[in-house]
Design a protein around this motif. Structure first.
Motif, mmCIF file in Angstrom:
data_model
loop_
_atom_site.group_PDB
_atom_site.id
_atom_site.type_symbol
_atom_site.label_atom_id
_atom_site.label_comp_id
_atom_site.label_asym_id
_atom_site.label_seq_id
_atom_site.Cartn_x
_atom_site.Cartn_y
_atom_site.Cartn_z
ATOM 1 N N GLY A 93 -2.983 -9.237 12.762
ATOM 2 C CA GLY A 93 -1.619 -9.758 12.789
ATOM 3 C C GLY A 93 -1.295 -10.659 11.621
ATOM 4 N N LEU A 94 -2.262 -11.448 11.195
ATOM 5 C CA LEU A 94 -2.008 -12.396 10.101
ATOM 6 C C LEU A 94 -1.998 -11.735 8.730
ATOM 7 C CD1 LEU A 94 -4.035 -15.403 11.498
ATOM 8 C CD2 LEU A 94 -1.559 -15.366 11.060
ATOM 9 N N ILE A 95 -2.745 -10.649 8.552
ATOM 10 C CA ILE A 95 -2.721 -10.003 7.231
ATOM 11 C C ILE A 95 -1.657 -8.906 7.134
ATOM 12 C CG2 ILE A 95 -5.112 -10.547 6.664
ATOM 13 C CD1 ILE A 95 -5.784 -7.586 7.229
ATOM 14 N N ALA A 96 -1.093 -8.499 8.274
ATOM 15 C CA ALA A 96 -0.091 -7.427 8.271
ATOM 16 C C ALA A 96 1.080 -7.773 7.354
ATOM 17 C CB ALA A 96 0.413 -7.188 9.697
ATOM 18 N N GLY A 97 1.558 -6.777 6.653
ATOM 19 C CA GLY A 97 2.748 -6.950 5.831
ATOM 20 C C GLY A 97 2.521 -7.627 4.497
ATOM 21 N N GLY A 98 1.297 -7.604 3.997
ATOM 22 C CA GLY A 98 1.066 -8.140 2.663
ATOM 23 C C GLY A 98 0.065 -9.260 2.563
#
Length: 168
Positions: A93-98
């Motif tokens: 969740g924390l690394i998602a999206g860049g």
């Protein structure tokens, strides 16, 4: 005792980040969005200036302060997890999206903030009274990006006196 709130400096993305964090952590909420009452060096009138949010009971403030300051690894947020599934949930969740993976349980989210996703088992193994087992846990952790609890357990088991032969 005075209330302490951690302020995170963003370059215009405080509300987006707060909403992502709130989706990821249980017992969380966006508590207030304050728009700038007048133009200022970082925010035009009417744009989001600050976002107050709570992550699992801990209060934060996101400030759209502009590009003058950027996050770095000198400050990080630790998330202590109970098992591999919880570790994976927060890591993904924390690394998602860049975001970007780093070493030893560290990562950067898409806004550049550093997080440490640390399974409680890692802390337990590194504090093992058996120095060989603690060393094995540390050495295993040093080879990882996302912490793999099963990998730690294998490394510690291999270092246990009952599973290794003594070289004398």
């Amino acid at each position: 005792m005075p209330e302490m709130v951690t302020c995170l400096w963003f370059d215009g993305a405080a509300e987006e980040a707060a909403r992502r964090y709130v989706e990821l952590f249980p017992n969380s909420s966006v508590d207030a969005v304050v728009r700038s009452p007048a133009d200022n060096p970082s925010t035009p009138e009417g744009a989001v200036l600050t976002v107050e949010f709570t992550l699992d009971g801990r209060r934060f403030l996101g400030l759209n302060g502009g590009p003058a300051f950027t996050p770095n690894e000198a400050v990080s947020i630790q998330v202590h997890t109970t098992d591999q599934a919880e570790t994976d949930h927060y890591w993904d969740g924390l690394i998602a999206g860049g975001g970007a993976e780093s070493q030893c349980g560290w990562l950067k989210d898409p806004w550049g903030f550093s997080w440490q996703v640390v399974p409680k088992r890692l802390s337990e193994l590194m504090a093992d009274p058996d120095a060989d087992r603690a060393r094995a846990a540390m050495q295993s952790m040093m080879t990882m990006q996302r912490i793999d609890v099963a990998g730690l357990e294998r490394a510690v088991a291999a270092a246990s006196p009952s599973s290794s032969s003594s070289s004398q």
